[in-house]
Scaffold this active site. Sequence first.
Site, PDB file in Angstrom:
ATOM      1  N   HIS A  50       0.714  -1.179  -0.238  1.00 41.37           N
ATOM      2  CA  HIS A  50       0.073   0.122   0.061  1.00 41.37           C
ATOM      3  C   HIS A  50       0.967   1.274   0.117  1.00 41.37           C
ATOM      4  CE1 HIS A  50      -3.659   2.337   2.162  1.00 41.37           C
ATOM      5  NE2 HIS A  50      -2.943   2.955   1.125  1.00 41.37           N
ATOM      6  N   HIS A  54       1.152   4.746  -2.663  1.00 42.64           N
ATOM      7  CA  HIS A  54       0.960   5.470  -3.846  1.00 42.64           C
ATOM      8  C   HIS A  54       2.114   6.356  -4.510  1.00 42.64           C
ATOM      9  CE1 HIS A  54      -3.264   5.281  -2.622  1.00 42.64           C
ATOM     10  NE2 HIS A  54      -2.822   5.402  -1.345  1.00 42.64           N
ATOM     11  N   HIS A  89      -9.385   0.962  -1.104  1.00 38.39           N
ATOM     12  CA  HIS A  89      -9.489   1.956   0.109  1.00 38.39           C
ATOM     13  C   HIS A  89     -10.848   1.487   0.610  1.00 38.39           C
ATOM     14  CE1 HIS A  89      -5.638   3.275  -1.277  1.00 38.39           C
ATOM     15  NE2 HIS A  89      -5.458   4.132  -0.355  1.00 38.39           N
ATOM     16  N   GLU A 120     -10.796   3.681   6.237  1.00 34.92           N
ATOM     17  CA  GLU A 120      -9.552   4.848   6.612  1.00 34.92           C
ATOM     18  C   GLU A 120     -10.374   5.979   7.282  1.00 34.92           C
ATOM     19  OE1 GLU A 120      -7.879   6.968   3.466  1.00 34.92           O
ATOM     20  OE2 GLU A 120      -6.189   7.560   4.494  1.00 34.92           O
ATOM     21  N   ASP A 148       2.113   4.127   2.729  1.00 34.96           N
ATOM     22  CA  ASP A 148       0.824   5.322   2.041  1.00 34.96           C
ATOM     23  C   ASP A 148       1.314   5.999   1.056  1.00 34.96           C
ATOM     24  OD1 ASP A 148      -1.854   5.535   1.366  1.00 34.96           O
ATOM     25  OD2 ASP A 148      -2.209   6.204   3.223  1.00 34.96           O
ATOM     26  N   ASP A 149       1.841   7.262   1.487  1.00 35.93           N
ATOM     27  CA  ASP A 149       2.652   8.426   1.054  1.00 35.93           C
ATOM     28  C   ASP A 149       3.768   8.855   1.607  1.00 35.93           C
ATOM     29  OD1 ASP A 149       0.102   8.947  -0.838  1.00 35.93           O
ATOM     30  OD2 ASP A 149      -0.977   8.752   0.802  1.00 35.93           O
TER      31      ASP A 149
HETATM   32  N1  ADE Z   1      -4.378   8.773  -2.041  1.00 40.09           N
HETATM   33  C1  ADE Z   1      -3.098   8.939  -1.640  1.00 40.09           C
HETATM   34  N2  ADE Z   1      -3.148   8.376  -0.336  1.00 40.09           N
HETATM   35  C2  ADE Z   1      -4.430   8.238   0.071  1.00 40.09           C
HETATM   36  C3  ADE Z   1      -5.226   7.879   1.133  1.00 40.09           C
HETATM   37  N3  ADE Z   1      -4.372   7.837   2.312  1.00 40.09           N
HETATM   38  N4  ADE Z   1      -6.320   7.612   1.270  1.00 40.09           N
HETATM   39  C4  ADE Z   1      -7.351   7.845  -0.084  1.00 40.09           C
HETATM   40  N5  ADE Z   1      -6.566   8.141  -1.042  1.00 40.09           N
HETATM   41  C5  ADE Z   1      -5.377   8.454  -1.028  1.00 40.09           C
HETATM   42 ZN    ZN Z   2      -3.737   4.746   0.421  1.00 39.56          ZN
END
Ligand code: ADE
Ligand code: ZN
Length: 348
Positions: free
Chosen positions: A26, A28, A206, A209, A287-288
């Site tokens: 997971h 992006h 997703h 969350e 995630d990011d």
């Molecule tokens: N796009 C990038 N990060 C995300 C996240 N945590 N939740 C939803 N969309 C995303």
């Molecule tokens: Zn994500």
Amino acid sequence: MKHSVPPIAAEHLPVLLCAMPKAELHMHIEGSLEPELIFALAERNNVQLPYASVEALRAAYAFTDLQSFLDIYYAGASVLLHEQDFYDMARAYLDRAVADNVVHTEIFFDPQTHTERGVAMETVINGLYRACRDAEIEQGISASLILSFLRHLSEDSAMQTLEAALPLRDRFIGVGLDSSELGNPPEKFARVFARCKQLGLHLVAHAGEEGPPAYIWGALDVLGVERIDHGVQSEKDAQLMQRLVKEQIPLTVCPLSNLKLCVVSDLADHNLPRLLKAGLKVMINSDDPAYFGGYVNENYTQLFAATGMGAAEAYQLARNSLEASFASEAQKAQWIAQLDQTFAGFAA
Ligand code: ADE
Ligand code: ZN
């Protein structure tokens, strides 16, 4: 814990967390764009940014919820125009993943973020795909791509995106669903996911969350996904918890993301240790990473330091990540053998 782990001295745990082979399922790729690379690409491509400097951009990374992050994340992605930009972004992430002993990664990309700005689908996919292949050859990491639909856009837009990507069908292994969760339930994408299933693509989404457990039920029953991304809200629904345990549905949890987007107020209160103890197939992801303060090993080390989890949990989380991947069973067995060797090497 399901597996017995040799005794390992507590002081060796931080090194073990970093050294153990793991999968990242997971992340992006647009969320791996570091401010320095955003500025370098902006200069290369003559794109004007609404921030004066790298420091000013980084200072804007103070998020209150998912949407406050997404607004900045989409703005950052505006510097990506050419195939080489996508290649450079992905190689930078893959370098970091190799350093974190990630042996396999399944990378989300958001084509609509780029095609809506006039970038061609082939530009996006070919740049990312070439980076994955080169990293595999030069650095030995296994890397695949998952095309993710933006859920704040319409299902028609998702369907057009899928059709535009189909000439490059062999370059991605599955589809996902991301962006603004609340108000955009999985049911909105029932037809496009049904079509993806027919095409033999892997399916993930997703869910849970910020959104309620009902969105996790919807992702499983209406979309037919094989994994849930995040899923941390499942704890609010005992029946759902039972199902996730019984069917061993993987949850790709992202601790630092949950902290930075105020899903949890303190890492020490993160529910991953409870989910793991309850028998859910959870694992740790970034995630990011450029926006949330760290790559996957930083997520492991910070969560373990905050919650007091030990070597048995570390083993289970790494093993879950490998088992929940879409790699072949033979390949997974090799990585698990490597994981066992690493733990044996750390035994007291
Ligand atoms: N796009 C990038 N990060 C995300 C996240 N945590 N939740 C939803 N969309 C995303
Ligand atoms: Zn994500």
